[in-house]
Design an enzyme around this catalytic site. Structure first.
Site, mmCIF file in Angstrom:
data_model
loop_
_atom_site.group_PDB
_atom_site.id
_atom_site.type_symbol
_atom_site.label_atom_id
_atom_site.label_comp_id
_atom_site.label_asym_id
_atom_site.label_seq_id
_atom_site.Cartn_x
_atom_site.Cartn_y
_atom_site.Cartn_z
ATOM 1 N N HIS A 150 -24.834 9.084 15.479
ATOM 2 C CA HIS A 150 -24.248 9.924 16.523
ATOM 3 C C HIS A 150 -22.985 10.609 16.011
ATOM 4 C CE1 HIS A 150 -22.325 6.123 16.533
ATOM 5 N NE2 HIS A 150 -22.600 5.709 17.767
ATOM 6 N N TYR A 151 -22.125 9.869 15.337
ATOM 7 C CA TYR A 151 -20.894 10.432 14.785
ATOM 8 C C TYR A 151 -21.219 11.472 13.709
ATOM 9 C CZ TYR A 151 -16.269 10.658 12.608
ATOM 10 O OH TYR A 151 -15.068 11.090 12.099
ATOM 11 N N SER A 152 -22.119 11.131 12.796
ATOM 12 C CA SER A 152 -22.496 12.051 11.726
ATOM 13 C C SER A 152 -23.095 13.334 12.284
ATOM 14 C CB SER A 152 -23.491 11.378 10.777
ATOM 15 O OG SER A 152 -22.935 10.201 10.203
ATOM 16 N N SER A 154 -22.662 14.609 15.263
ATOM 17 C CA SER A 154 -21.652 15.384 15.993
ATOM 18 C C SER A 154 -20.785 16.183 15.041
ATOM 19 C CB SER A 154 -20.787 14.462 16.858
ATOM 20 O OG SER A 154 -19.919 13.650 16.078
ATOM 21 N N LYS A 155 -20.436 15.598 13.903
ATOM 22 C CA LYS A 155 -19.585 16.297 12.941
ATOM 23 C C LYS A 155 -20.368 17.366 12.173
ATOM 24 C CE LYS A 155 -15.789 14.096 13.925
ATOM 25 N NZ LYS A 155 -14.651 14.805 14.552
#
Length: 244
Positions: A150-152, A154-155
């Site tokens: 999710h973090y990857s 989003s970035k």
């Protein structure tokens, strides 16, 4: 500290109360800018503003609701610089164990937030025919970190947003760039497992995490008039992890 001229400029830094955001606010203030700290934690933001001093004001903001734009304009009269820094790491799990609501929460803050802030503030920059937008992405957006889909994602989305918006605004002296730091020892580490922290460190040839002041120095240049011909670009600050 090298001098960056931001005299007379008004900047918004989302998530400016701590970590990368606080360092950016401090560097901007030292460079002569008036700074609006947009942060959900108003108490911590007020503490930060008091410690940094200068013409720094706090606005309690959820980055998916930009009601503070008008309050910022009322306080400062204009907005020259937007730094989309606010973000969360989310829970470290493989894709098949990641809860859909957890996925949505991370994407809402890390990707929807910058989109909404840009959508609200770009029209003001267009009126004055000047602006600088700096998006704080991550090396994870280039490479993808395991157990942080999710973090990857989003970035990676924020990097793509930077490229698209940079092209849309290139003819208006509104430059849009992203930075992709390796991790720093900030409060976001509290959301991560030690295993994930160790994994990130193992990938950095300089064998240390980035310092928040190092990121702030790069962002300050990108937010200045000296940055005049770079837009839609992604600036690496990963200690040698990304050499492409």
């Amino acid at each position: 500290m090298n001098k960056i001229d931001l005299n007379g400029r008004v900047a918004i830094v989302t998530g400016g109360a701590q970590g990368f955001g606080r360092a950016i606010v401090q560097r901007f203030a030292a460079s002569g800018a008036k700074v609006a700290i947009w942060d959900f934690d108003a108490a911590l933001a007020e503490k930060t503003a008091k410690e940094i001093g200068g013409e720094t004001k706090v606005f309690k903001v959820d980055v998916t609701d930009t009601a503070a734009r008008d309050a910022t304009l009322a306080a400062f009269g204009k907005i020259d610089i937007l730094v989309n820094n606010a973000g969360i790491a989310g829970v470290n799990k493989p894709v098949w164990e990641t809860d859909l609501e957890e996925w949505r929460k991370v994407l809402r803050i890390n990707l929807d937030g910058p989109f909404i802030c840009c959508k609200a503030i770009v029209p003001e920059m267009l009126k004055q025919k000047y602006g600088r937008i700096v998006n704080i992405a991550s090396i994870a957006g280039k490479e993808g970190n395991p157990n942080a889909s999710h973090y990857s994602a989003s970035k990676a989305g924020l990097i793509a947003l930077t490229k698209s918006l940079g092209k849309e605004l290139a003819a208006h002296d509104i430059l849009v760039n992203a930075v992709t730091p390796a991790a720093a020892k900030t409060a976001i580490f509290d959301q991560m497992t030690q295993q994930h922290i160790d994994f990130m460190l193992s990938k950095i040839p300089k064998a240390r995490f980035v310092q928040v002041e190092e990121l702030a120095a790069m962002v300050s240049w990108l937010a200045s008039e000296d940055c005049a011909f770079s837009t839609g670009a992604v600036f690496d600050i990963s200690g040698g992890r990304a050499t492409y």
